[in-house]
Motif scaffolding. Structure first.
Motif, PDB file in Angstrom:
ATOM      1  N   VAL A   1      34.911  57.900  50.075  1.00 38.64           N
ATOM      2  CA  VAL A   1      35.297  56.531  50.426  1.00 38.64           C
ATOM      3  C   VAL A   1      34.817  55.555  49.357  1.00 38.64           C
ATOM      4  N   ALA A   2      33.583  55.769  48.838  1.00 39.19           N
ATOM      5  CA  ALA A   2      33.073  54.900  47.783  1.00 39.19           C
ATOM      6  C   ALA A   2      33.951  54.967  46.536  1.00 39.19           C
ATOM      7  N   LEU A   3      34.424  56.167  46.201  1.00 39.32           N
ATOM      8  CA  LEU A   3      35.328  56.299  45.056  1.00 39.32           C
ATOM      9  C   LEU A   3      36.645  55.572  45.314  1.00 39.32           C
ATOM     10  N   GLY A   4      37.135  55.641  46.552  1.00 38.79           N
ATOM     11  CA  GLY A   4      38.352  54.917  46.881  1.00 38.79           C
ATOM     12  C   GLY A   4      38.186  53.413  46.770  1.00 38.79           C
ATOM     13  N   VAL A   5      37.052  52.908  47.256  1.00 38.16           N
ATOM     14  CA  VAL A   5      36.776  51.470  47.154  1.00 38.16           C
ATOM     15  C   VAL A   5      36.668  51.055  45.696  1.00 38.16           C
ATOM     16  N   TRP A   6      36.022  51.891  44.883  1.00 39.29           N
ATOM     17  CA  TRP A   6      35.891  51.593  43.454  1.00 39.29           C
ATOM     18  C   TRP A   6      37.264  51.493  42.799  1.00 39.29           C
ATOM     19  N   GLN A   7      38.180  52.393  43.172  1.00 38.39           N
ATOM     20  CA  GLN A   7      39.521  52.331  42.596  1.00 38.39           C
ATOM     21  C   GLN A   7      40.280  51.098  43.077  1.00 38.39           C
ATOM     22  N   LEU A   8      40.044  50.652  44.318  1.00 31.76           N
ATOM     23  CA  LEU A   8      40.646  49.401  44.768  1.00 31.76           C
ATOM     24  C   LEU A   8      40.152  48.232  43.926  1.00 31.76           C
ATOM     25  N   GLN A   9      38.865  48.231  43.609  1.00 27.90           N
ATOM     26  CA  GLN A   9      38.311  47.174  42.755  1.00 27.90           C
ATOM     27  C   GLN A   9      38.914  47.248  41.358  1.00 27.90           C
ATOM     28  N   ARG A  10      39.101  48.478  40.855  1.00 29.99           N
ATOM     29  CA  ARG A  10      39.718  48.641  39.541  1.00 29.99           C
ATOM     30  C   ARG A  10      41.168  48.156  39.551  1.00 29.99           C
ATOM     31  N   ALA A  11      41.884  48.407  40.665  1.00 28.07           N
ATOM     32  CA  ALA A  11      43.266  47.946  40.769  1.00 28.07           C
ATOM     33  C   ALA A  11      43.331  46.429  40.725  1.00 28.07           C
ATOM     34  N   GLU A  12      42.399  45.768  41.411  1.00 28.37           N
ATOM     35  CA  GLU A  12      42.368  44.305  41.401  1.00 28.37           C
ATOM     36  C   GLU A  12      42.042  43.774  40.009  1.00 28.37           C
ATOM     37  N   TRP A  13      41.081  44.438  39.343  1.00 28.72           N
ATOM     38  CA  TRP A  13      40.734  44.036  37.969  1.00 28.72           C
ATOM     39  C   TRP A  13      41.927  44.205  37.035  1.00 28.72           C
ATOM     40  N   LYS A  14      42.648  45.338  37.155  1.00 26.04           N
ATOM     41  CA  LYS A  14      43.779  45.599  36.265  1.00 26.04           C
ATOM     42  C   LYS A  14      44.907  44.603  36.521  1.00 26.04           C
ATOM     43  N   ALA A  15      45.128  44.254  37.790  1.00 30.36           N
ATOM     44  CA  ALA A  15      46.163  43.274  38.102  1.00 30.36           C
ATOM     45  C   ALA A  15      45.835  41.926  37.469  1.00 30.36           C
ATOM     46  N   GLY A  16      44.563  41.539  37.508  1.00 29.60           N
ATOM     47  CA  GLY A  16      44.154  40.293  36.862  1.00 29.60           C
ATOM     48  C   GLY A  16      44.341  40.341  35.370  1.00 29.60           C
ATOM     49  N   LEU A  17      44.016  41.501  34.770  1.00 27.34           N
ATOM     50  CA  LEU A  17      44.190  41.653  33.323  1.00 27.34           C
ATOM     51  C   LEU A  17      45.656  41.567  32.937  1.00 27.34           C
ATOM     52  N   LEU A  18      46.528  42.210  33.710  1.00 25.67           N
ATOM     53  CA  LEU A  18      47.962  42.156  33.416  1.00 25.67           C
ATOM     54  C   LEU A  18      48.495  40.727  33.549  1.00 25.67           C
ATOM     55  N   ALA A  19      48.017  40.009  34.566  1.00 25.55           N
ATOM     56  CA  ALA A  19      48.443  38.611  34.716  1.00 25.55           C
ATOM     57  C   ALA A  19      47.998  37.770  33.526  1.00 25.55           C
ATOM     58  N   GLN A  20      46.792  38.056  33.024  1.00 24.36           N
ATOM     59  CA  GLN A  20      46.294  37.330  31.858  1.00 24.36           C
ATOM     60  C   GLN A  20      47.138  37.630  30.632  1.00 24.36           C
ATOM     61  N   ILE A  21      47.501  38.901  30.450  1.00 26.14           N
ATOM     62  CA  ILE A  21      48.349  39.281  29.317  1.00 26.14           C
ATOM     63  C   ILE A  21      49.709  38.591  29.419  1.00 26.14           C
ATOM     64  N   GLN A  22      50.273  38.567  30.633  1.00 25.49           N
ATOM     65  CA  GLN A  22      51.584  37.939  30.799  1.00 25.49           C
ATOM     66  C   GLN A  22      51.524  36.453  30.500  1.00 25.49           C
ATOM     67  N   ARG A  23      50.439  35.798  30.909  1.00 26.58           N
ATOM     68  CA  ARG A  23      50.307  34.369  30.589  1.00 26.58           C
ATOM     69  C   ARG A  23      50.251  34.168  29.085  1.00 26.58           C
ATOM     70  N   GLY A  24      49.565  35.065  28.376  1.00 25.98           N
ATOM     71  CA  GLY A  24      49.524  34.968  26.916  1.00 25.98           C
ATOM     72  C   GLY A  24      50.887  35.186  26.292  1.00 25.98           C
ATOM     73  N   ILE A  25      51.640  36.155  26.818  1.00 27.10           N
ATOM     74  CA  ILE A  25      52.986  36.411  26.306  1.00 27.10           C
ATOM     75  C   ILE A  25      53.881  35.195  26.481  1.00 27.10           C
ATOM     76  N   ASP A  26      53.746  34.532  27.632  1.00 30.04           N
ATOM     77  CA  ASP A  26      54.624  33.421  27.975  1.00 30.04           C
ATOM     78  C   ASP A  26      54.174  32.077  27.395  1.00 30.04           C
ATOM     79  N   ALA A  27      53.046  32.046  26.694  1.00 30.60           N
ATOM     80  CA  ALA A  27      52.546  30.789  26.139  1.00 30.60           C
ATOM     81  C   ALA A  27      53.491  30.260  25.062  1.00 30.60           C
ATOM     82  N   ALA A  28      53.330  29.004  24.726  1.00 33.21           N
ATOM     83  CA  ALA A  28      54.168  28.400  23.686  1.00 33.21           C
ATOM     84  C   ALA A  28      53.903  29.076  22.338  1.00 33.21           C
ATOM     85  N   PRO A  29      54.949  29.443  21.606  1.00 28.44           N
ATOM     86  CA  PRO A  29      54.735  30.126  20.326  1.00 28.44           C
ATOM     87  C   PRO A  29      54.201  29.185  19.261  1.00 28.44           C
TER      88      PRO A  29
END
Length: 223
Positions: free
Chosen positions: A19-47
């Motif tokens: 269960v602890a490993l599962g919770v850790w992966q949920l935390q990793r999923a949330e971290w990765k989603a935040g990272l992807l959102a950050q990357i997308q904001r950078g992609i969409d920024a003004a050139p």
């Protein structure tokens, strides 16, 4: 009760770890989603303008470049859902201030492979990119047919005699010559942590079930 103690402790400890490993992966999923959102904001920024010195730490940076294609291009085998099989067109590009870089102009279908694409002036908004597409199973480029099977910035730069700088077009002003831009996106960056979490939680359920079955068998032996 003593005969149940070992299996119960073994079951509880095993379930807690899974269960602890599962919770850790949920935390990793949330971290990765935040990272992807950050990357997308950078992609969409003004050139902005193309930096004088470019390196891989600038991956996804939005830039704007104006200049002329050289007429020399590489065909990278690929496809889209809408058009099926075809090629990415990676062209040599000379900017208005004289720099020779590479421009990933986008996609053409198979029947446009041999269409003429002479030098043309373009204004391009896009993103710096260092694709990581080649694997140990990727064939070497077919130089006689000018077909590549993955984008390789250093190798393509050597073939086109340019700086090892690749701009992937998002918007093009000028004669696109039938090439459809494929902007950089986060679609190819996986976030598999939720799947891993489900696997760990599933194993925890299996572990609990096996523990229950073992305790039941021990209890049956009493009778």
């Amino acid at each position: 009760m003593r005969r149940y103690l070992g299996p119960v402790l073994f079951g509880l400890i095993g379930c807690a770890i899974l269960v602890a490993l599962g919770v850790w992966q949920l935390q990793r999923a949330e971290w990765k989603a935040g990272l992807l959102a950050q990357i997308q904001r950078g992609i969409d920024a003004a050139p902005g303008p193309l930096p004088a010195a470019v390196d891989a730490s600038m991956k996804y940076r939005p830039v704007t470049v104006a200049g002329t294609t050289t007429g020399d291009e590489l065909l990278v085998l690929g496809g889209t859902r809408e058009s099926g099989a075809g090629y990415r067109i990676v062209s040599g590009f000379v900017t208005d201030d004289g720099r020779r870089i590479m421009l990933d102009r986008g996609f053409v279908p198979e029947d446009a492979r041999h269409a003429p694409r002479p030098p043309v002036s373009l204004q391009v908004d896009g993103n710096l990119h260092w694709p990581n597409e080649a694997t140990s199973a990727t064939p070497a480029p077919n130089l006689s047919e000018n077909i590549w099977f993955a984008r390789d910035v250093p190798g393509m730069a050597a073939a086109l005699n340019t700086e090892p700088v690749l701009v992937v077009a998002a918007r093009v002003a000028g004669d696109g010559q039938g090439v459809t831009p494929i902007p950089v996106g986060i679609e190819g960056i996986p976030n598999s942590h939720m799947g891993y979490a489900i696997q760990w939680f599933g194993l925890a359920l299996v572990w609990a079930g096996m523990t229950g079955a073992l305790i039941w068998r021990i209890r049956q032996r009493r009778f």
